[in-house]
Design a protein around this motif. Structure first.
Motif, PDB file in Angstrom:
ATOM      1  N   PRO A  99       0.534  -1.335  -0.342  1.00  0.00           N
ATOM      2  CA  PRO A  99       0.445   0.086  -0.254  1.00  0.00           C
ATOM      3  C   PRO A  99       1.172   0.833   0.155  1.00  0.00           C
ATOM      4  CG  PRO A  99      -0.087  -1.081   2.220  1.00  0.00           C
ATOM      5  CD  PRO A  99       0.979  -1.430   1.673  1.00  0.00           C
ATOM      6  N   PHE A 100       2.152   1.306   0.050  1.00  0.00           N
ATOM      7  CA  PHE A 100       2.884   2.002   0.016  1.00  0.00           C
ATOM      8  C   PHE A 100       2.854   3.345  -0.607  1.00  0.00           C
ATOM      9  CE2 PHE A 100       7.669   4.721  -0.182  1.00  0.00           C
ATOM     10  CZ  PHE A 100       7.006   5.017   0.976  1.00  0.00           C
ATOM     11  N   PHE A 101       2.246   3.121  -2.085  1.00  0.00           N
ATOM     12  CA  PHE A 101       2.355   4.089  -2.999  1.00  0.00           C
ATOM     13  C   PHE A 101       0.992   4.942  -3.197  1.00  0.00           C
ATOM     14  CE2 PHE A 101       6.119   2.010  -4.556  1.00  0.00           C
ATOM     15  CZ  PHE A 101       7.121   3.730  -4.541  1.00  0.00           C
ATOM     16  N   ASP A 102       0.258   3.768  -3.021  1.00  0.00           N
ATOM     17  CA  ASP A 102      -1.299   4.603  -2.522  1.00  0.00           C
ATOM     18  C   ASP A 102      -1.843   5.571  -0.893  1.00  0.00           C
ATOM     19  OD1 ASP A 102      -1.980   3.005  -4.576  1.00  0.00           O
ATOM     20  OD2 ASP A 102      -2.705   0.757  -3.122  1.00  0.00           O
ATOM     21  N   LEU A 103      -0.647   6.071  -0.395  1.00  0.00           N
ATOM     22  CA  LEU A 103      -0.574   6.452   0.530  1.00  0.00           C
ATOM     23  C   LEU A 103      -0.546   8.207  -0.142  1.00  0.00           C
ATOM     24  CD1 LEU A 103       2.222   5.686   2.681  1.00  0.00           C
ATOM     25  CD2 LEU A 103       0.143   5.562   3.218  1.00  0.00           C
ATOM     26  N   PRO A 104      -1.948   9.117   0.128  1.00  0.00           N
ATOM     27  CA  PRO A 104      -1.661  10.086  -0.531  1.00  0.00           C
ATOM     28  C   PRO A 104      -0.617  11.199  -0.312  1.00  0.00           C
ATOM     29  CG  PRO A 104      -3.397   9.804   1.514  1.00  0.00           C
ATOM     30  CD  PRO A 104      -2.338   8.564   1.956  1.00  0.00           C
ATOM     31  N   GLU A 105       0.322  11.109   0.712  1.00  0.00           N
ATOM     32  CA  GLU A 105       1.790  11.834   0.109  1.00  0.00           C
ATOM     33  C   GLU A 105       2.033  11.531  -1.240  1.00  0.00           C
ATOM     34  OE1 GLU A 105       1.200  12.002   5.085  1.00  0.00           O
ATOM     35  OE2 GLU A 105       0.408   9.969   2.903  1.00  0.00           O
ATOM     36  N   MET A 106       2.197  10.137  -1.517  1.00  0.00           N
ATOM     37  CA  MET A 106       3.228   9.413  -2.504  1.00  0.00           C
ATOM     38  C   MET A 106       1.736  10.049  -3.840  1.00  0.00           C
ATOM     39  SD  MET A 106       5.548   8.221  -1.548  1.00  0.00           S
ATOM     40  CE  MET A 106       6.096   9.419  -0.240  1.00  0.00           C
ATOM     41  N   TYR A 107       0.886  10.549  -4.602  1.00  0.00           N
ATOM     42  CA  TYR A 107       0.239  10.587  -5.574  1.00  0.00           C
ATOM     43  C   TYR A 107       1.497  11.069  -6.855  1.00  0.00           C
ATOM     44  CZ  TYR A 107      -3.129  12.365  -8.612  1.00  0.00           C
ATOM     45  OH  TYR A 107      -3.557  12.830  -9.947  1.00  0.00           O
ATOM     46  N   LYS A 108       2.048  12.265  -6.627  1.00  0.00           N
ATOM     47  CA  LYS A 108       2.822  12.144  -7.263  1.00  0.00           C
ATOM     48  C   LYS A 108       3.696  11.116  -7.958  1.00  0.00           C
ATOM     49  CE  LYS A 108       2.438  17.436  -7.031  1.00  0.00           C
ATOM     50  NZ  LYS A 108       3.757  18.054  -7.095  1.00  0.00           N
ATOM     51  N   ILE A 109       4.338  10.865  -7.179  1.00  0.00           N
ATOM     52  CA  ILE A 109       5.151   9.213  -7.143  1.00  0.00           C
ATOM     53  C   ILE A 109       4.405   8.220  -8.088  1.00  0.00           C
ATOM     54  CG2 ILE A 109       6.178   7.568  -6.549  1.00  0.00           C
ATOM     55  CD1 ILE A 109       7.838   9.731  -4.415  1.00  0.00           C
ATOM     56  N   LYS A 110       3.004   8.324  -7.503  1.00  0.00           N
ATOM     57  CA  LYS A 110       2.451   7.131  -8.042  1.00  0.00           C
ATOM     58  C   LYS A 110       1.673   7.419  -9.352  1.00  0.00           C
ATOM     59  CE  LYS A 110      -1.674   4.098  -7.596  1.00  0.00           C
ATOM     60  NZ  LYS A 110      -2.915   3.797  -6.265  1.00  0.00           N
ATOM     61  N   ARG A 111       1.521   8.689  -9.759  1.00  0.00           N
ATOM     62  CA  ARG A 111       1.197   9.531 -11.395  1.00  0.00           C
ATOM     63  C   ARG A 111       1.807   9.252 -12.361  1.00  0.00           C
ATOM     64  NH1 ARG A 111      -1.521   9.465 -15.297  1.00  0.00           N
ATOM     65  NH2 ARG A 111      -1.544  11.623 -16.788  1.00  0.00           N
ATOM     66  N   LEU A 112       3.414   9.014 -11.438  1.00  0.00           N
ATOM     67  CA  LEU A 112       4.579   9.296 -12.305  1.00  0.00           C
ATOM     68  C   LEU A 112       4.949   8.183 -12.649  1.00  0.00           C
ATOM     69  CD1 LEU A 112       7.685  10.199 -12.942  1.00  0.00           C
ATOM     70  CD2 LEU A 112       8.116   9.212 -11.197  1.00  0.00           C
ATOM     71  N   LEU A 113       4.665   6.898 -11.626  1.00  0.00           N
ATOM     72  CA  LEU A 113       5.038   5.159 -12.422  1.00  0.00           C
ATOM     73  C   LEU A 113       4.121   4.929 -13.004  1.00  0.00           C
ATOM     74  CD1 LEU A 113       5.127   3.840  -8.542  1.00  0.00           C
ATOM     75  CD2 LEU A 113       7.274   4.404 -10.407  1.00  0.00           C
ATOM     76  N   GLU A 114       2.349   5.724 -12.958  1.00  0.00           N
ATOM     77  CA  GLU A 114       1.294   5.035 -13.913  1.00  0.00           C
ATOM     78  C   GLU A 114       1.866   5.521 -15.368  1.00  0.00           C
ATOM     79  OE1 GLU A 114      -1.950   6.885 -11.922  1.00  0.00           O
ATOM     80  OE2 GLU A 114      -2.497   5.143 -11.164  1.00  0.00           O
ATOM     81  N   ARG A 115       2.441   6.647 -15.642  1.00  0.00           N
ATOM     82  CA  ARG A 115       2.986   6.841 -16.653  1.00  0.00           C
ATOM     83  C   ARG A 115       3.869   7.035 -17.246  1.00  0.00           C
ATOM     84  NH1 ARG A 115       4.336  13.154 -16.559  1.00  0.00           N
ATOM     85  NH2 ARG A 115       4.292  13.197 -18.941  1.00  0.00           N
TER      86      ARG A 115
END
Length: 285
Positions: A99-115
């Motif tokens: 769940p680490f990249f699902d944390l609210p603070e990780m939103y930008k990084i999660k979006r980066l990984l999606e891209r």
């Protein structure tokens, strides 16, 4: 030959892989994919980089983030013998816990990984800053190395000047568990697009009749075989026009077109510009 599923070796007592790969001549040039995200910095060497359906030239300083299961390779120019070197980070999506990249603070990084599912090329100024961080990581260990990776991902997540490499259609439509047949065909196209890659030849690679193969290819890629090949060739031509001091005629033939008039027509149809105008507008200063 099909794209190979590679198992990335993570060192014992480590959560991700960080390596400096050095070769006395060429990179291996294996067309492959894996479950891990990959951040690759080219330290020495030059040639052609292929990510999905995108091809362009690379040189020292080239920095690319590649999403999971996205096929890629770096291939050196034939006849060039010199040291090839790269810094490479591999990490799984859940290397810090599911769940680490699902944390609210990780939103930008999660979006980066999606891209990164389309492959992301980091532009020069930002690439230099990240490159310095990657080199510093070589001297780190333990928690410090993990924190440095998070720092790098944060830097990348805040960048505006990143180029998405392969087409959205490619990412959304080709699945590598789909069949060995599509993998063989795709590898054939990537290796031979500058030569004759007619539908009938591709159908032979797929061991299908041309009619059946045409239907099969379009159902998997949402593009006709002919359109897929043309777009690949035009993409390669664009990179030659931007990065190389060559004539439009030379680009035409190096990109696999046999007729200058047809090349001009197809190029304008896809880019809305003539090759010459494209070269003038996008020339590297």
């Amino acid at each position: 030959m099909q794209p190979l599923l590679i198992k990335v070796n993570v060192p014992e007592k480590a959560s991700f892989s960080f390596n400096r790969y050095s070769y006395t001549d060429h990179f291996p040039g294996i067309w492959h994919f894996h479950d891990e995200y990959e951040l690759t910095l080219i330290e020495k060497s030059y040639g052609s980089r292929m990510v999905g359906d995108h091809i362009e030239r690379f040189a020292a300083g080239d920095l690319v983030l590649i999403g999971k299961s996205l096929p890629h390779t770096w291939r050196n120019d034939e006849g060039v013998n010199r040291i090839s070197e790269a810094l490479v980070i591999h990490f799984l999506e859940d290397f810090l816990g599911k769940p680490f990249f699902d944390l609210p603070e990780m939103y930008k990084i999660k979006r980066l990984l999606e891209r990164s599912g389309r492959g992301l090329k980091i532009e020069k100024k930002a690439a230099k800053k990240v490159a310095d961080c990657m080199r510093a990581m070589e001297k780190m260990a333990g928690a410090e190395r993990i924190l440095q990776l998070l720092h790098i991902l944060r830097l990348l997540s805040e960048l505006d000047d990143m180029e998405e490499l392969c087409s959205e259609g490619f990412t959304n439509s080709i699945h590598y568990t789909d069949s060995d047949r599509l993998k063989r065909v795709y590898e054939y196209i990537m290796n031979n697009f500058q030569e004759d890659v007619s539908l009938s030849r591709a159908a032979m690679v797929a061991n299908m009749s041309p009619t059946a193969f045409s239907r099969y290819f379009k159902s998997r890629t949402r593009k006709s075989y002919t359109q897929f090949v043309i777009e690949l060739k035009i993409g390669y031509a664009c990179k030659l026009l931007i990065n190389e001091k060559v004539s439009v005629a030379d680009v035409c033939y190096q990109s696999g077109f046999q007729n200058l008039s047809n090349f001009n027509q197809q190029f304008k149809s896809i880019t809305s510009l003539t090759p010459k105008k494209y070269q003038i507008l996008h020339a590297v200063k």
